[in-house]
Design an enzyme around this catalytic site. Sequence first.
Site, PDB file in Angstrom:
ATOM      1  N   ASN A 113      12.501   4.459  -3.225  1.00  0.00           N
ATOM      2  CA  ASN A 113      11.172   4.198  -3.472  1.00  0.00           C
ATOM      3  C   ASN A 113      10.330   5.429  -3.026  1.00  0.00           C
ATOM      4  O   ASN A 113      10.227   5.775  -1.796  1.00  0.00           O
ATOM      5  CB  ASN A 113      10.612   2.953  -2.540  1.00  0.00           C
ATOM      6  N   LYS A 162       7.279   6.025  -3.152  1.00  0.00           N
ATOM      7  CA  LYS A 162       5.877   5.730  -2.764  1.00  0.00           C
ATOM      8  C   LYS A 162       4.905   6.846  -3.611  1.00  0.00           C
ATOM      9  O   LYS A 162       5.312   7.152  -4.820  1.00  0.00           O
ATOM     10  CB  LYS A 162       5.642   5.839  -1.378  1.00  0.00           C
ATOM     11  N   HIS A 209       5.665  -4.941  -1.162  1.00  0.00           N
ATOM     12  CA  HIS A 209       6.136  -3.900  -0.155  1.00  0.00           C
ATOM     13  C   HIS A 209       5.134  -3.958   1.126  1.00  0.00           C
ATOM     14  O   HIS A 209       3.951  -4.457   0.788  1.00  0.00           O
ATOM     15  CB  HIS A 209       6.128  -2.474  -0.888  1.00  0.00           C
ATOM     16  N   GLU A 224       3.470  -1.828   2.708  1.00  0.00           N
ATOM     17  CA  GLU A 224       2.346  -1.311   2.480  1.00  0.00           C
ATOM     18  C   GLU A 224       1.257  -1.820   1.543  1.00  0.00           C
ATOM     19  O   GLU A 224       0.107  -1.655   1.695  1.00  0.00           O
ATOM     20  CB  GLU A 224       2.614   0.278   1.907  1.00  0.00           C
ATOM     21  N   GLU A 231      12.658  -5.421   4.967  1.00  0.00           N
ATOM     22  CA  GLU A 231      12.261  -4.184   5.427  1.00  0.00           C
ATOM     23  C   GLU A 231      11.412  -4.640   6.672  1.00  0.00           C
ATOM     24  O   GLU A 231      10.022  -4.849   6.450  1.00  0.00           O
ATOM     25  CB  GLU A 231      11.368  -3.461   4.614  1.00  0.00           C
ATOM     26  N   GLY A 243       9.442   4.399   7.890  1.00  0.00           N
ATOM     27  CA  GLY A 243       8.763   5.573   8.201  1.00  0.00           C
ATOM     28  C   GLY A 243       8.469   6.145   9.644  1.00  0.00           C
ATOM     29  O   GLY A 243       8.248   6.927  10.019  1.00  0.00           O
ATOM     30  N   SER A 282      13.804   3.558   7.389  1.00  0.00           N
ATOM     31  CA  SER A 282      14.513   4.571   7.748  1.00  0.00           C
ATOM     32  C   SER A 282      15.959   4.791   7.581  1.00  0.00           C
ATOM     33  O   SER A 282      17.008   5.307   8.508  1.00  0.00           O
ATOM     34  CB  SER A 282      14.281   4.682   9.360  1.00  0.00           C
TER      35      SER A 282
END
Length: 254
Positions: A10, A12, A96, A98, A168, A174, A214
């Site tokens: 991904n 992003k 996701h 985010e 996730e 991240g 990660s």
Amino acid sequence: MKRRPLIAGNWKMHKTIAETLAYIEAFKPLVAGVEDRDIMLAPPFTALDAAQRALEGSRISLGAQNCHWEEEGAFTGEISARMLADIGVTYVILGHSERRHIFGETDEMIRQKVAAVLRHELVPILCIGETLEEREAGKTFSVLERQLKEGLKGLSAGDLKDLVIAYEPVWAIGTGKTASPEQAEEAHAFCRRLLAEMFGADFAEKIRILYGGSVKPENIVGLMARPDIDGALVGGASLKPDVFARIVCFGRME
Ligand code: 13P
């Protein structure tokens, strides 16, 4: 039963068209001999068409990072599943964290997106996961249960036969803090039991559950050794072709 691994990148909000093409040219030969697992790249919308052409004839699939649930209409700035099917996308990442946390997507919006993606015979990758606060409050399983039940409400096992789930944990995205293989396996096994309750044991056995947060070349082997971890959804470490190829080739080049 052994499920076929899926290693998905991904990207992003990273990479121009030129950067995407340079990546694909470098990446393709690095994974050319890999036939026992599926590989996906999800560039930004602007690079999807160029990426699709560059990937033609390879075994690497194309994914998108989001879509809208309507077919078309007055939704300024949005992209529909119909448009993604038109480009030749195979997978669509949905829900996701985010999207949920920065852009306010709700379980209901995500459910409608899953249905839209299925209408166009694309494969949804439904992302779920708890925040650090939720984990520390002992709410991990109830959050996962709500996200799965609400995100898949009204859909049948037949509709969802190719579904991919991505666990996730938000605190691992991240941050460099990977969930341990034990923590990830516990969550994956919980999701698979829940899917069995919702859609039957046969269905649950076939569904791929990816881990994301990660993932790196150094931790992929330990994660993939767990029985309910069927692949990875990789962010930062998918941005460099040599690093992502090492993740894709886990267990082969060690
Ligand atoms: P990182 O691999 O950068 O932690 O991101 C994970 C992720 O969000 C993939 O969708």
